[in-house]
Design an enzyme around this catalytic site. Sequence first.
Site, mmCIF file in Angstrom:
data_model
loop_
_atom_site.group_PDB
_atom_site.id
_atom_site.type_symbol
_atom_site.label_atom_id
_atom_site.label_comp_id
_atom_site.label_asym_id
_atom_site.label_seq_id
_atom_site.Cartn_x
_atom_site.Cartn_y
_atom_site.Cartn_z
ATOM 1 N N LYS A 22 0.836 -1.218 0.000
ATOM 2 C CA LYS A 22 0.000 0.000 0.000
ATOM 3 C C LYS A 22 0.865 1.260 0.000
ATOM 4 O O LYS A 22 0.630 2.183 -0.766
ATOM 5 C CB LYS A 22 -0.886 -0.006 1.251
ATOM 6 C CG LYS A 22 -1.504 1.328 1.573
ATOM 7 C CD LYS A 22 -2.255 1.342 2.885
ATOM 8 C CE LYS A 22 -1.420 1.577 4.123
ATOM 9 N NZ LYS A 22 -1.195 2.944 4.541
ATOM 10 N N ASN A 23 1.888 1.286 0.875
ATOM 11 C CA ASN A 23 2.655 2.520 1.025
ATOM 12 C C ASN A 23 3.597 2.783 -0.155
ATOM 13 O O ASN A 23 4.135 3.881 -0.285
ATOM 14 C CB ASN A 23 3.433 2.511 2.343
ATOM 15 C CG ASN A 23 2.504 2.714 3.528
ATOM 16 O OD1 ASN A 23 1.324 3.017 3.349
ATOM 17 N ND2 ASN A 23 3.034 2.539 4.733
ATOM 18 N N CYS A 126 -3.443 12.769 13.289
ATOM 19 C CA CYS A 126 -4.220 11.532 13.275
ATOM 20 C C CYS A 126 -3.903 10.770 14.553
ATOM 21 O O CYS A 126 -3.169 11.264 15.410
ATOM 22 C CB CYS A 126 -3.932 10.708 12.029
ATOM 23 S SG CYS A 126 -2.304 10.012 12.030
ATOM 24 N N ARG A 131 1.824 14.661 13.020
ATOM 25 C CA ARG A 131 2.144 14.465 11.608
ATOM 26 C C ARG A 131 2.161 15.749 10.762
ATOM 27 O O ARG A 131 1.352 15.935 9.846
ATOM 28 C CB ARG A 131 1.214 13.409 11.009
ATOM 29 C CG ARG A 131 1.296 12.117 11.799
ATOM 30 C CD ARG A 131 0.636 10.980 11.122
ATOM 31 N NE ARG A 131 1.379 10.482 9.997
ATOM 32 C CZ ARG A 131 0.935 9.521 9.192
ATOM 33 N NH1 ARG A 131 -0.236 8.989 9.400
ATOM 34 N NH2 ARG A 131 1.656 9.095 8.189
ATOM 35 N N ASP A 344 5.866 0.838 11.620
ATOM 36 C CA ASP A 344 4.611 0.177 11.213
ATOM 37 C C ASP A 344 4.530 -1.273 11.686
ATOM 38 O O ASP A 344 3.525 -1.947 11.458
ATOM 39 C CB ASP A 344 4.436 0.250 9.686
ATOM 40 C CG ASP A 344 4.172 1.666 9.217
ATOM 41 O OD1 ASP A 344 3.832 2.520 10.059
ATOM 42 O OD2 ASP A 344 4.317 1.939 8.009
ATOM 43 N N ARG A 436 -7.862 -0.654 5.888
ATOM 44 C CA ARG A 436 -7.118 0.325 5.077
ATOM 45 C C ARG A 436 -5.792 -0.255 4.597
ATOM 46 O O ARG A 436 -5.229 0.230 3.608
ATOM 47 C CB ARG A 436 -6.825 1.576 5.909
ATOM 48 C CG ARG A 436 -8.084 2.323 6.284
ATOM 49 C CD ARG A 436 -7.735 3.562 7.038
ATOM 50 N NE ARG A 436 -6.785 4.369 6.286
ATOM 51 C CZ ARG A 436 -6.142 5.418 6.759
ATOM 52 N NH1 ARG A 436 -6.333 5.797 7.994
ATOM 53 N NH2 ARG A 436 -5.300 6.090 6.005
#
Length: 460
Positions: A22-23, A126, A131, A344, A436
Site C-alpha cells: 500500500k505505502n 491523526c 504528523r 509500522d 485500510r
Amino acid sequence: MDAFVIKGGKHLRGRLRVHGAKNAALPLMAAALLTDQPVNLSSVPDLADIRNMIRLLNELGVDANVESADAGSTQRGEMKVRLHTKDDQKSEAPYDIVRTMRASICVLGPMLAKRGFARVSMPGGCNIGDRPVDLHLQGLRALGAQITLDGGYIVAQAPGYERGKPGRLKGTRIFLGGPFGSTVLGTDNVMCAAALAEGRTIIESAACEPEVVDLARMLIAMGAHIEGAGSPRLVIDGVEKLHGVEHAIIPDRIEAGTFIMAAAMTNGDVTLENCPLEAMGAALDRLHAVGVHTEVVVPDGQPKPVSQGQLSEMCAGHTVRVSSSRRLEPIQVTTQPHPGFPTDLQAQIMALLCLADGNSIITEKIFPDRFLHVAELLRMGANLVRSGASVLVSGVRELEGAPVMASDLRASAGLVLAGLAASGTTTVNRVYHLDRGYYRMEETLRELGADIERVDRPAV
Ligand code: EPU
C-alpha cells in the site's frame, strides 16, 4: 461497523501470498500526475486507501481503469490500475478526501511540477500523532515554489506560473531531515517535483525506505534522471517531460512482517510467498533474536536458513517458511527510519513480546505517541508500563480474550495478533482501520486455521 471475533489458541499453519505494498502504491499512483501518458500499475493491493487515492486522482482530472482479481488476470487482493491524465486544469485536492487519507499529500509535488499550481487540503493530525508536513513544504519552497495557506488549504505555485503556462521549479540543494529523521512521503513529494525541475537537485537526508526506492525506479522508467535511491543522498537532474510506464508494485514488507509475527505468536508453521526479505533486515534481525525461525524455500524444495549475510543479495519476492520456538526471548526494539526497525511493525511486535519470557523494551523514535494499543493490550492481561516514548513489556504466560478497540491501522493488527494467541474470545472493534492496509485479513487468517469471523457490530 465491522468487528472481528477471534477465538484464540489455534496454531496457524499453511501458505499465504504477500500482496503489493500500500505505502508504495499510493505515491506511485500520485506520480501518474507527472505525465500526460498512461501509467499502468500492477500488483496494486485492493484496499480502501487505494480506492480513495483513485477518487482523489479522478477529482484531479485523471481517468482510472481498474481491473480487479475478479477479472482473472491478477492475484486475489490485487488490481491492475491504469491512470491517464485527461484534464490538467483541475488542481484542488479537497478536504473530504484528504482528511480520510494523509497520503493524499503525495499529489502536491507532482501537481506543482507538472501543472505549476496545486491547492491541497492541509492534512490534519491523526491517531498516531501530529504528523506535520513542514518538511514537504520546506523542500518544495527550496525548489522555488510559492506556498501559502488559505482556509485550511496549501496553495502552491511554481515560478513563472500563469494560466495556461505552468512555469518551472528550479533545482537546488535541499536538506530534508527533521526532528525525527527523514520523511518518507516528504522525500517522495520533493523527488517527484525535482524530476521535472530545471537543473540539478540534491536531497540530503532523504528517506531510504524501499517504497521510496520503488517510486524512484518507476520515475526512472518514465525518463527521470535519479541517482542514489535507497541512500540518504538523492541526485536528480530534472527533465522537461516524463512518459508513461508499466510498473509492478513491490511486495508489502509490513504485511509480511505482520503475518510472520502471527505465525510466531501462535507456534505456527506458515509459508509466505512473495516475501520481500531484502527490505526486512531489521525486522528479521529482531525476530530471530526472539526465537522466530525463517527459512528461504528454494525452488528445489530444500529450505535454507536466512542469514544476515544473505539478506543484501536477496531481491523482493521470496518464499519463506516461518516457525518459532515455544520459548520467546525478550528483546529491545527501537523504531527508526529504514533500514532500522519500522514503526509500522511496532504494535505487532509489542503483542508478540507480551508473551516473551522476560522483560522487553520498545522505544518509538518515529511517532513517540503511537501507543494507543497499550491500553487495549492491558485489557487483555498484558503487563506494560509506558514511560514517554518507551514501553516496558513484561512477558505474561497468557493473554486473555477481551473486547478491544482498534485505533489505527497497525494498532489494529497488533490487537488481532494478540487475539489469535489469547485464551478465550477477543472482539476487535472498528476494524475499518485494519481494512485500510490489509486485504481481508480475516480470510487469510481463517485459511491458516484461525477461528476468526467478521461481524457487523453497532458502533462503540
Ligand atoms: N515529520 C515532520 N515533518 C514533516 C514530515 C514528517 O516532522 O514534514 C515527522 C513525522 O511527524 C514523523 C517523522 O517525521 O515523526 C516521519 O514521518 P514520515 O513523513 O516519514 O511519515 P509519512 O511519510 O507521513 C509514511 C507511511 C507511514 C509510516 C511512516 C514512517 C505512507 C502512506 N505512510 O508516512 O505508514 O508510518 O512513513 O515510516 O507511506 C501506516 O502504513 O500505517 C503508516 C502510518
